[in-house]
Design a protein around this motif. Sequence first.
Motif, PDB file in Angstrom:
ATOM      1  N   ARG B 134     -47.634 -57.852  13.581  1.00 29.09           N
ATOM      2  CA  ARG B 134     -49.053 -58.139  13.792  1.00 29.09           C
ATOM      3  C   ARG B 134     -49.906 -57.059  14.193  1.00 29.09           C
ATOM      4  O   ARG B 134     -51.106 -56.920  13.784  1.00 29.09           O
ATOM      5  CB  ARG B 134     -49.244 -59.287  14.560  1.00 29.09           C
ATOM      6  CG  ARG B 134     -50.692 -60.252  14.270  1.00 29.09           C
ATOM      7  CD  ARG B 134     -50.415 -61.564  14.963  1.00 29.09           C
ATOM      8  NE  ARG B 134     -49.399 -62.282  15.149  1.00 29.09           N
ATOM      9  CZ  ARG B 134     -48.960 -62.149  16.199  1.00 29.09           C
ATOM     10  NH1 ARG B 134     -49.334 -61.489  17.313  1.00 29.09           N
ATOM     11  NH2 ARG B 134     -47.631 -62.892  16.239  1.00 29.09           N
ATOM     12  N   VAL B 135     -49.383 -56.256  14.931  1.00 30.25           N
ATOM     13  CA  VAL B 135     -49.940 -55.067  15.569  1.00 30.25           C
ATOM     14  C   VAL B 135     -50.205 -54.119  14.523  1.00 30.25           C
ATOM     15  O   VAL B 135     -51.528 -53.556  14.125  1.00 30.25           O
ATOM     16  CB  VAL B 135     -49.075 -54.484  16.606  1.00 30.25           C
ATOM     17  CG1 VAL B 135     -49.772 -53.076  16.948  1.00 30.25           C
ATOM     18  CG2 VAL B 135     -48.997 -55.082  18.005  1.00 30.25           C
ATOM     19  N   LEU B 136     -49.136 -53.883  13.544  1.00 34.63           N
ATOM     20  CA  LEU B 136     -49.527 -53.088  12.501  1.00 34.63           C
ATOM     21  C   LEU B 136     -50.453 -53.416  11.512  1.00 34.63           C
ATOM     22  O   LEU B 136     -51.279 -52.743  10.932  1.00 34.63           O
ATOM     23  CB  LEU B 136     -48.049 -52.820  11.716  1.00 34.63           C
ATOM     24  CG  LEU B 136     -46.874 -52.026  12.507  1.00 34.63           C
ATOM     25  CD1 LEU B 136     -45.468 -52.047  11.941  1.00 34.63           C
ATOM     26  CD2 LEU B 136     -47.388 -50.501  12.729  1.00 34.63           C
ATOM     27  N   ALA B 137     -50.300 -54.692  11.276  1.00 37.34           N
ATOM     28  CA  ALA B 137     -51.368 -55.523  10.545  1.00 37.34           C
ATOM     29  C   ALA B 137     -52.826 -55.193  10.706  1.00 37.34           C
ATOM     30  O   ALA B 137     -53.864 -54.640  10.249  1.00 37.34           O
ATOM     31  CB  ALA B 137     -51.199 -56.833   9.994  1.00 37.34           C
ATOM     32  N   GLY B 138     -53.046 -55.507  12.183  1.00 38.08           N
ATOM     33  CA  GLY B 138     -54.106 -55.592  12.983  1.00 38.08           C
ATOM     34  C   GLY B 138     -54.905 -54.022  13.327  1.00 38.08           C
ATOM     35  O   GLY B 138     -56.067 -54.199  13.439  1.00 38.08           O
ATOM     36  N   ILE B 139     -53.984 -53.191  12.995  1.00 36.44           N
ATOM     37  CA  ILE B 139     -54.551 -51.842  13.150  1.00 36.44           C
ATOM     38  C   ILE B 139     -54.810 -51.264  12.041  1.00 36.44           C
ATOM     39  O   ILE B 139     -55.467 -50.052  11.903  1.00 36.44           O
ATOM     40  CB  ILE B 139     -53.651 -50.765  14.170  1.00 36.44           C
ATOM     41  CG1 ILE B 139     -52.450 -50.682  13.306  1.00 36.44           C
ATOM     42  CG2 ILE B 139     -53.640 -51.357  15.453  1.00 36.44           C
ATOM     43  CD1 ILE B 139     -51.588 -49.416  13.498  1.00 36.44           C
ATOM     44  N   GLY B 140     -54.595 -51.957  10.815  1.00 28.62           N
ATOM     45  CA  GLY B 140     -55.104 -51.393   9.503  1.00 28.62           C
ATOM     46  C   GLY B 140     -54.064 -51.362   8.465  1.00 28.62           C
ATOM     47  O   GLY B 140     -54.325 -50.690   7.315  1.00 28.62           O
ATOM     48  N   CYS B 141     -52.655 -51.548   8.719  1.00 24.65           N
ATOM     49  CA  CYS B 141     -51.849 -51.266   7.749  1.00 24.65           C
ATOM     50  C   CYS B 141     -51.878 -52.416   6.388  1.00 24.65           C
ATOM     51  O   CYS B 141     -52.060 -53.630   6.899  1.00 24.65           O
ATOM     52  CB  CYS B 141     -50.385 -51.320   8.200  1.00 24.65           C
ATOM     53  SG  CYS B 141     -49.969 -50.065   9.204  1.00 24.65           S
ATOM     54  N   ASP B 142     -52.083 -52.101   5.475  1.00 22.78           N
ATOM     55  CA  ASP B 142     -52.121 -52.906   4.266  1.00 22.78           C
ATOM     56  C   ASP B 142     -50.781 -53.669   3.903  1.00 22.78           C
ATOM     57  O   ASP B 142     -50.503 -54.680   3.256  1.00 22.78           O
ATOM     58  CB  ASP B 142     -52.574 -52.207   2.935  1.00 22.78           C
ATOM     59  CG  ASP B 142     -53.806 -51.494   3.388  1.00 22.78           C
ATOM     60  OD1 ASP B 142     -54.888 -52.047   3.303  1.00 22.78           O
ATOM     61  OD2 ASP B 142     -53.859 -50.260   3.372  1.00 22.78           O
ATOM     62  N   ILE B 143     -49.478 -52.582   4.264  1.00 22.17           N
ATOM     63  CA  ILE B 143     -48.252 -53.164   3.799  1.00 22.17           C
ATOM     64  C   ILE B 143     -47.463 -52.992   5.130  1.00 22.17           C
ATOM     65  O   ILE B 143     -47.683 -52.075   5.875  1.00 22.17           O
ATOM     66  CB  ILE B 143     -47.607 -52.162   2.775  1.00 22.17           C
ATOM     67  CG1 ILE B 143     -48.469 -51.979   1.377  1.00 22.17           C
ATOM     68  CG2 ILE B 143     -45.951 -52.653   2.443  1.00 22.17           C
ATOM     69  CD1 ILE B 143     -48.478 -53.177   0.703  1.00 22.17           C
TER      70      ILE B 143
END
Lengths: 319, 319
Positions: B134-143
Amino acid sequence: MSPTVDELISAARAGDARSVAKLISLVERGAPELPRIAGALGEHAQRAHIIGLTGSPGVGKSTTTNELVAAFRRAGKRVGVLAIDPSSPFTGGAILGDRVRMQDHATDPGVYIRSMSSRGHLGGLASATPAAARVLAGIGCDIVVVETVGVGQAEVEIASLADTTLVLLAPGMGDAIQAVKAGILEIADIFVINKADRDGADNTYRDIQGMIALGERPPGQWRPRVLRTVASRGEGIAEVVSTLDEHLSYLEESGELAKRRTERAAAEIEAVALATLRARIGSLRGGDGMQLDELAGKVAVGALDPYAAAERLLAALES
Amino acid sequence: MSPTVDELISAARAGDARSVAKLISLVERGAPELPRIAGALGEHAQRAHIIGLTGSPGVGKSTTTNELVAAFRRAGKRVGVLAIDPSSPFTGGAILGDRVRMQDHATDPGVYIRSMSSRGHLGGLASATPAAARVLAGIGCDIVVVETVGVGQAEVEIASLADTTLVLLAPGMGDAIQAVKAGILEIADIFVINKADRDGADNTYRDIQGMIALGERPPGQWRPRVLRTVASRGEGIAEVVSTLDEHLSYLEESGELAKRRTERAAAEIEAVALATLRARIGSLRGGDGMQLDELAGKVAVGALDPYAAAERLLAALES
């Protein structure tokens, strides 16, 4: 009419394998009778020597267990075996073949053998296995062997539930190095190098002895033993049995047994308490208790974060 | 002065790898900032395509992940990788060497790679990994690629937290049969036979296709794809990427994505709630809260059974 818990326990103590099976099934399923069974077993439940036996696939766990059981039986002891398969989330796999081999003891009322999957139990081994071991102890087993395939976490878990942990190795499988990497050195009370007639057994022996020598331990503390067996011919088994006895005496005299068992009991109480709480959370799903599903829907679209949702869930639980 | 959660998230969104690392460390440790981080990430946290990648040791997971990352980067996507090591309870083992290889992307601010141990997290992957994803998604990772060694339980867990589960096999490792035995057929959306230039690749391909053909699925439901790669030469990777995209479209159009994410959210809320409860139980140990230790002492000598003890513990928790 199905027998009462007390009737099952009486019959199991008298050596009726079906009653033992029934009791363990109840325990495994987490049946409502569980607390009653635990209560009825009483202090007998703490009397067995619980031996954890672990090792990679192919080192000869079943054969070794089989030989140990035979040796304990010759000494007049009642023995229970719990064979845990942590790698099988869906169905029993290769282990079934092994179980068949152990049926050497199938007609002996002094031996009870049971395969269990660790799947679906909160905390894996931590929850159902001690309960099943307690049943075997409580119905009169002097020895309970908990056999599991060593796959990392399982090895650590087995150490936390056994009085004595026996790690089985075989020459030429790279086990020695692997074992040490996986931290097995910290959990093994006894190493057994099985298939010791094969090439490489001396190297494995030296590797393990070398690693043990490197470890520092206060005076009086148990130093892991390294033994050799050829289980398929029964060689070396007597020495394993006497070393197991020696370790039990050490545990009793040093006070370590009481310490290990208290730690184990704390972990088990915690696991039971958490399972109870989990069941209460489960009751908040579907049907009348829509709270969890509703909260999950909000989290899934990012309208709520899981922590805020969990807080609301706990509030609902306590109201 | 250490940066606030909002400052960390802003910096991480701008591509600062240290801030990402800091956020994931907080999440991994279960720091008190966790709920604040989850709140601040907002709905961004649900926007990435979460890809689970699993397979036995030696099938080429790291190489494949590395090639997938490169392909996603060429398509202009930001990518996060979480490499989970479930077999390492004590220290990082062989995985370190693999991580080094992935440092191809070390200087690319559009890629973030992190190794995590699944140890010590309640429910293994179930708790810390989704939070880190969720952190990775939340900071803008698309994948977000969640890579883990397939050892039974881990495979099932990865399927429950990923949108798309990719199972990697290699010819001649007995993987095909093993995989099916372990129930992997029920969790894989895409099979990739890596090292497809080796002997036995055709057999593995046929085995898997045969097993898929046996399965019944309602019309419109996704049929697992079987692809071939030689990841070390980048061969077949483009097709894996397009199949991943195709699966995501299927999930969106069928409503399956919302369903999977709601289920995942429910599991995560439950895990967070249980972790909170577990912490409360922990506070009943040692120091002022002697309850658990006292109860464990009684259970250890058989004066009390664990169920009765757990009941008392829960009563103490609620008082």
